[in-house]
Write a protein that holds these residues in place. Structure first.
Motif, PDB file in Angstrom:
ATOM      1  N   PHE A  45       0.576  -1.255  -0.025  1.00 28.68           N
ATOM      2  CA  PHE A  45       0.048  -0.030   0.029  1.00 28.68           C
ATOM      3  C   PHE A  45       0.879   1.215   0.209  1.00 28.68           C
ATOM      4  CE2 PHE A  45      -3.223  -2.704   1.686  1.00 28.68           C
ATOM      5  CZ  PHE A  45      -4.259  -2.706   0.712  1.00 28.68           C
ATOM      6  N   SER A  46       2.229   0.827  -0.143  1.00 30.64           N
ATOM      7  CA  SER A  46       2.996   2.400  -0.028  1.00 30.64           C
ATOM      8  C   SER A  46       2.800   3.058  -1.367  1.00 30.64           C
ATOM      9  CB  SER A  46       4.488   1.879  -0.209  1.00 30.64           C
ATOM     10  OG  SER A  46       5.454   3.039  -0.371  1.00 30.64           O
ATOM     11  N   THR A  47       2.731   4.587  -1.064  1.00 29.07           N
ATOM     12  CA  THR A  47       2.409   5.369  -2.087  1.00 29.07           C
ATOM     13  C   THR A  47       3.732   5.658  -3.122  1.00 29.07           C
ATOM     14  OG1 THR A  47       3.211   7.362  -0.943  1.00 29.07           O
ATOM     15  CG2 THR A  47       0.965   6.673  -0.847  1.00 29.07           C
ATOM     16  N   HIS A  58       8.614  -5.615  -6.174  1.00 28.13           N
ATOM     17  CA  HIS A  58       7.880  -5.033  -5.061  1.00 28.13           C
ATOM     18  C   HIS A  58       6.393  -4.227  -5.658  1.00 28.13           C
ATOM     19  CE1 HIS A  58      10.534  -5.303  -1.882  1.00 28.13           C
ATOM     20  NE2 HIS A  58      11.190  -5.464  -2.791  1.00 28.13           N
ATOM     21  N   PRO A  59       5.287  -4.794  -6.385  1.00 28.61           N
ATOM     22  CA  PRO A  59       4.133  -4.277  -6.877  1.00 28.61           C
ATOM     23  C   PRO A  59       3.410  -3.738  -5.667  1.00 28.61           C
ATOM     24  CG  PRO A  59       4.019  -6.715  -6.436  1.00 28.61           C
ATOM     25  CD  PRO A  59       5.436  -6.511  -6.159  1.00 28.61           C
ATOM     26  N   ARG A  60       2.685  -2.845  -6.194  1.00 32.41           N
ATOM     27  CA  ARG A  60       1.674  -1.923  -5.302  1.00 32.41           C
ATOM     28  C   ARG A  60       0.388  -2.365  -5.504  1.00 32.41           C
ATOM     29  NH1 ARG A  60       6.385  -1.262  -2.685  1.00 32.41           N
ATOM     30  NH2 ARG A  60       7.483   0.640  -3.411  1.00 32.41           N
ATOM     31  N   LEU A  61      -0.673  -2.224  -4.421  1.00 35.91           N
ATOM     32  CA  LEU A  61      -1.972  -2.236  -4.613  1.00 35.91           C
ATOM     33  C   LEU A  61      -2.500  -0.845  -4.476  1.00 35.91           C
ATOM     34  CD1 LEU A  61      -2.577  -4.926  -1.538  1.00 35.91           C
ATOM     35  CD2 LEU A  61      -2.556  -5.339  -4.262  1.00 35.91           C
ATOM     36  N   ARG A  62      -3.322  -0.532  -5.555  1.00 37.32           N
ATOM     37  CA  ARG A  62      -4.005   0.636  -5.683  1.00 37.32           C
ATOM     38  C   ARG A  62      -5.598   1.035  -5.546  1.00 37.32           C
ATOM     39  NH1 ARG A  62       0.319   2.562  -4.110  1.00 37.32           N
ATOM     40  NH2 ARG A  62       1.922   3.185  -5.580  1.00 37.32           N
ATOM     41  N   LEU A  63      -5.686   1.626  -4.618  1.00 37.21           N
ATOM     42  CA  LEU A  63      -7.541   1.499  -4.245  1.00 37.21           C
ATOM     43  C   LEU A  63      -7.918   2.679  -4.944  1.00 37.21           C
ATOM     44  CD1 LEU A  63      -6.770   1.593  -0.291  1.00 37.21           C
ATOM     45  CD2 LEU A  63      -7.829  -0.393  -1.752  1.00 37.21           C
ATOM     46  N   PHE A  91      -5.607  10.042  -2.407  1.00 34.96           N
ATOM     47  CA  PHE A  91      -4.698   8.932  -2.738  1.00 34.96           C
ATOM     48  C   PHE A  91      -3.882   8.540  -1.635  1.00 34.96           C
ATOM     49  CE2 PHE A  91      -0.410   7.342  -4.530  1.00 34.96           C
ATOM     50  CZ  PHE A  91      -0.971   6.235  -5.040  1.00 34.96           C
ATOM     51  N   LYS A  92      -2.849   9.678  -1.281  1.00 31.21           N
ATOM     52  CA  LYS A  92      -1.812   9.567  -0.057  1.00 31.21           C
ATOM     53  C   LYS A  92      -2.746   8.846   1.358  1.00 31.21           C
ATOM     54  CE  LYS A  92       1.480  11.734   2.370  1.00 31.21           C
ATOM     55  NZ  LYS A  92       1.773  10.739   3.332  1.00 31.21           N
ATOM     56  N   ASN A  93      -3.809   9.622   1.561  1.00 33.89           N
ATOM     57  CA  ASN A  93      -4.518   9.149   2.917  1.00 33.89           C
ATOM     58  C   ASN A  93      -5.093   7.860   2.647  1.00 33.89           C
ATOM     59  OD1 ASN A  93      -4.019  11.531   3.977  1.00 33.89           O
ATOM     60  ND2 ASN A  93      -6.057  12.515   3.389  1.00 33.89           N
ATOM     61  N   ARG A  94      -5.671   7.459   1.386  1.00 35.73           N
ATOM     62  CA  ARG A  94      -6.221   6.045   1.623  1.00 35.73           C
ATOM     63  C   ARG A  94      -5.065   5.016   1.655  1.00 35.73           C
ATOM     64  NH1 ARG A  94     -10.540   4.894  -2.789  1.00 35.73           N
ATOM     65  NH2 ARG A  94     -10.909   3.067  -1.671  1.00 35.73           N
ATOM     66  N   HIS A  95      -4.031   5.343   0.951  1.00 35.44           N
ATOM     67  CA  HIS A  95      -2.886   4.113   0.845  1.00 35.44           C
ATOM     68  C   HIS A  95      -2.302   4.101   2.166  1.00 35.44           C
ATOM     69  CE1 HIS A  95      -4.101   4.289  -3.124  1.00 35.44           C
ATOM     70  NE2 HIS A  95      -3.749   3.206  -3.235  1.00 35.44           N
ATOM     71  N   GLY A 107      -2.102   0.850   4.645  1.00 34.57           N
ATOM     72  CA  GLY A 107      -1.039   0.392   5.248  1.00 34.57           C
ATOM     73  C   GLY A 107      -0.971   0.299   6.816  1.00 34.57           C
ATOM     74  N   ASN A 108      -1.239   1.520   7.333  1.00 26.87           N
ATOM     75  CA  ASN A 108      -1.298   1.374   8.719  1.00 26.87           C
ATOM     76  C   ASN A 108      -2.006   0.549   9.287  1.00 26.87           C
ATOM     77  OD1 ASN A 108       0.685   3.652   9.063  1.00 26.87           O
ATOM     78  ND2 ASN A 108      -0.656   5.299   8.477  1.00 26.87           N
ATOM     79  N   PHE A 109      -3.424   0.549   8.824  1.00 22.93           N
ATOM     80  CA  PHE A 109      -4.344  -0.515   9.219  1.00 22.93           C
ATOM     81  C   PHE A 109      -4.021  -1.816   9.250  1.00 22.93           C
ATOM     82  CE2 PHE A 109      -8.322  -2.954   8.755  1.00 22.93           C
ATOM     83  CZ  PHE A 109      -9.061  -2.249   9.900  1.00 22.93           C
TER      84      PHE A 109
END
Length: 169
Positions: A88-90, A97-102, A111-115, A119-121
């Motif tokens: 979930f890194s921005t 190291h692929p990313r998950l994009r919400l 964008f930054k807040n959701r990801h 990640g924090n959750f």
């Protein structure tokens, strides 16, 4: 025959009275139906849950979400909080190291807040829920507490499941 009919009428009256009591005296709070949790969570714990193994059920849900995330990201080198924090890194994806994009990165705060939040959750549920279950020999969880914990993993599962995977070019 009339006795059976009278008994049936009394039973119906009792059921209606109980329903009226619930409607008038109940808390009115919504109730969580475990079968509506994400299938990765509920599907992995039904048997444990029905036999009263709530603590083990929460642990199984945590393992199931991790396994599904590893499969979706095609990564076996990291797991749980570390895997999902990275996913979930921005930061842009890098090889391995692929990313998950919400959502799409439109340059805004959303964008930054959701990801960052996802990640924090993920770090939180694995650190505060899964780790004590896996490493401490405590008593069985109360059913309602375990259900709340399953709900937390269900939220995480929905995010992982619905996110798009973005790989390095």
């Amino acid at each position: 025959m009339w006795r059976h009919r009278e008994a049936a009428h009394r039973a119906i009256a009792l059921l209606e009275a109980e329903q009226e009591l619930q409607e008038n005296l109940g808390s009115g709070a919504p109730q969580l139906d475990a079968s509506t949790l994400h299938s990765w969570v509920w599907g992995s714990v039904q048997g444990l849950w029905s036999s009263g193994h709530f603590r083990e059920a929460v642990g199984a849900a945590a393992r199931a979400v991790n396994a599904q995330a590893q499969a979706k990201l095609e990564r076996r080198d990291a797991s749980e909080a570390k895997l999902l924090s990275d996913a979930f890194s921005t930061n842009p994806p890098t090889p391995g190291h692929p990313r998950l994009r919400l959502c799409e990165n439109d340059g805004g705060d959303t964008f930054k807040n959701r990801h960052d939040g996802a990640g924090n959750f993920a770090r939180g549920v694995y650190a505060a829920i899964r780790n004590p279950i896996a490493h401490e020999e405590d008593e069985e969880l109360e059913e309602n507490e375990a259900l709340e914990q399953l709900a937390a993993f269900s939220i995480l599962a929905r995010w992982v499941d619905s996110a798009a995977v973005v790989k390095a070019s």
